[in-house]
Scaffold this active site. Structure first.
Site, PDB file in Angstrom:
ATOM      1  N   GLU A  37      -6.034   4.933  16.289  1.00  0.00           N
ATOM      2  CA  GLU A  37      -6.594   3.747  15.641  1.00  0.00           C
ATOM      3  C   GLU A  37      -7.479   2.952  16.601  1.00  0.00           C
ATOM      4  O   GLU A  37      -8.556   2.467  16.227  1.00  0.00           O
ATOM      5  CB  GLU A  37      -5.462   2.838  15.146  1.00  0.00           C
ATOM      6  CG  GLU A  37      -4.662   3.407  13.986  1.00  0.00           C
ATOM      7  CD  GLU A  37      -3.385   2.626  13.718  1.00  0.00           C
ATOM      8  OE1 GLU A  37      -2.739   2.893  12.692  1.00  0.00           O
ATOM      9  OE2 GLU A  37      -3.015   1.762  14.556  1.00  0.00           O
TER      10      GLU A  37
ATOM     11  N   SER B  95     -29.243  19.617  11.307  1.00  0.00           N
ATOM     12  CA  SER B  95     -30.459  20.236  11.839  1.00  0.00           C
ATOM     13  C   SER B  95     -30.278  20.618  13.307  1.00  0.00           C
ATOM     14  O   SER B  95     -29.420  20.076  14.010  1.00  0.00           O
ATOM     15  CB  SER B  95     -31.643  19.268  11.720  1.00  0.00           C
ATOM     16  OG  SER B  95     -31.506  18.205  12.652  1.00  0.00           O
TER      17      SER B  95
ATOM     18  N   SER C 279       0.816  -1.218   0.000  1.00  0.00           N
ATOM     19  CA  SER C 279       0.000   0.000   0.000  1.00  0.00           C
ATOM     20  C   SER C 279       0.848   1.265   0.000  1.00  0.00           C
ATOM     21  O   SER C 279       0.724   2.110  -0.880  1.00  0.00           O
ATOM     22  CB  SER C 279      -0.933   0.009   1.212  1.00  0.00           C
ATOM     23  OG  SER C 279      -1.631   1.240   1.280  1.00  0.00           O
TER      24      SER C 279
ATOM     25  N   ASP D 120      -0.591   7.548  16.995  1.00  0.00           N
ATOM     26  CA  ASP D 120      -1.156   6.795  15.881  1.00  0.00           C
ATOM     27  C   ASP D 120      -1.888   5.549  16.394  1.00  0.00           C
ATOM     28  O   ASP D 120      -3.025   5.278  15.997  1.00  0.00           O
ATOM     29  CB  ASP D 120      -0.048   6.397  14.908  1.00  0.00           C
ATOM     30  CG  ASP D 120      -0.580   5.748  13.646  1.00  0.00           C
ATOM     31  OD1 ASP D 120      -1.128   6.471  12.801  1.00  0.00           O
ATOM     32  OD2 ASP D 120      -0.450   4.520  13.504  1.00  0.00           O
TER      33      ASP D 120
ATOM     34  N   HIS E 178       6.122   4.558   9.740  1.00  0.00           N
ATOM     35  CA  HIS E 178       5.474   4.463  11.048  1.00  0.00           C
ATOM     36  C   HIS E 178       6.551   4.063  12.036  1.00  0.00           C
ATOM     37  O   HIS E 178       7.443   3.274  11.713  1.00  0.00           O
ATOM     38  CB  HIS E 178       4.350   3.422  10.991  1.00  0.00           C
ATOM     39  CG  HIS E 178       3.664   3.161  12.296  1.00  0.00           C
ATOM     40  ND1 HIS E 178       3.328   4.168  13.177  1.00  0.00           N
ATOM     41  CD2 HIS E 178       3.236   2.002  12.867  1.00  0.00           C
ATOM     42  CE1 HIS E 178       2.708   3.641  14.228  1.00  0.00           C
ATOM     43  NE2 HIS E 178       2.653   2.331  14.066  1.00  0.00           N
TER      44      HIS E 178
END
Length: 338
Positions: free
Chosen positions: A197, A254, A29, A193, A110
């Site tokens: 999560e 609303s 990824s 992090d 990370h």
């Protein structure tokens, strides 16, 4: 907040990476996005991936000639590790560490493995981080469209005196400098992090949605109506909050919904829930969660797999799969079969 400094393209350059090689370990990824974006920015890139895997095929289709992690480490001046947290240490020990030479930089997206000392780089190696605040496919698509995804930058070890310049060049090279790069530390990035999560983005949100769905259906309401009210409309609310914060979201809904938000929200997320959040944060900070997760992986992920399979067929997932196929305005997504 007044002292937050956001870095952009103008605050750095690609020069520190010019004439050097960026080795991306793992073409998944994040890996595919970093490899392609850096290459498109004019940086020499090599990609490491296991032959025979789908990611290997994707790398070939993108014009790379994938090599082993060991060979990529030998060639790379900046070695970017984008593998899943749970396998980084094993790959590092076997393939990366033996091929590190003084002056190279290790890059992470990370901080888990560095912060919790699953990986301890030797002397003479810079340790840096560029953490995009978005999935890899978004990092790639934004780059190709001419924009970018905000990134975090952290310097854990500066052995060469050039670590920050290299990291900033990396961040600019993947498009982060177009959106903004914010300075942090490995400790701060990792702990916040994991906390985000666990208590909001994934863990807290999915548990809240499931509990609300169960409450409505147990009270006799139709499952597909419950699905719309507690899951489908999340997209609208999250979009409003992302664009303008909580106040803008409240301005946009609303008055009835806003009053319900202000008076009933604190009844659900009360001091008891906040106390649980503090327990979760403490387990992240002292390393208990990291140890639990590493032990779970070493055991073959029995609890992980059991919990995943259980939720896979939760009633809200079953009704959701059926409903999404009926939506003409969106392309329904499903988890691919392994």
């Amino acid at each position: 907040m007044d002292d937050v400094k956001i870095l952009y393209d103008k605050d750095g350059s690609l020069e520190p990476l010019k004439g050097k090689t960026a080795a991306v370990i793992g073409y998944g990824s994040q890996g595919h996005a970093h490899a392609q974006n850096l290459r498109d920015s004019g940086i020499n890139v090599v990609a490491a991936e296991l032959e025979g895997t789908n990611n290997y095929k994707l790398a070939v289709e993108a014009g790379f000639e994938p090599i082993s992690a060991a060979e990529a480490t030998k060639q790379g001046d900046l070695v970017i590790i984008t593998l899943p947290d749970e396998i980084q240490a094993a790959v590092y020990k076997k393939n990366i560490e033996p091929n590190l030479t003084e002056g190279k930089a290790l890059g992470f997206c990370h901080g888990f493995n560095i912060h919790f000392k699953q990986i301890v780089p030797p002397a003479g190696i810079d340790v840096i981080m560029i953490a995009p605040k978005g999935p890899g496919h978004t990092v790639r698509s934004c780059f190709t469209e001419g924009s970018g995804v905000p990134c975090l930058i952290a310097i854990e070890k500066d052995e060469t005196g050039s670590a920050r310049d290299i990291a900033l060049a990396w961040g600019i090279g993947i498009g982060g400098g177009r959106a903004g790069i914010i300075e942090t530390t490995y400790k701060e990035e990792t702990e916040t992090d994991l906390f985000g999560e666990q208590v909001v983005l994934c863990g807290g949100l999915t548990s809240l949605v499931k509990a609300a769905f169960e409450t409505l259906t147990e009270a006799g309401y139709q499952p597909h109506i419950a699905y719309f009210e507690v899951l489908h409309e999340l997209l609208l609310i999250i979009k409003l909050m992302t664009e303008g914060g909580i106040s803008y979201m409240r301005y946009s809904i609303s008055n009835t919904a806003e009053y319900g938000d202000l008076t009933r929200g604190p009844m659900i997320i009360d001091e008891h829930v906040k106390a649980k959040m503090k327990e979760i944060l403490a387990a992240i900070q002292d390393g208990r969660f990291a140890k639990e997760w590493m032990d779970e992986c070493k055991a073959g992920k029995p609890n992980f797999n059991k919990l995943y399979e259980s939720d896979k067929n939760h009633p809200i997932e079953v009704v959701g799969r059926k409903l999404r196929k009926m939506f003409s305005w969106m392309e329904a997504k499903e988890v691919p079969e392994e």
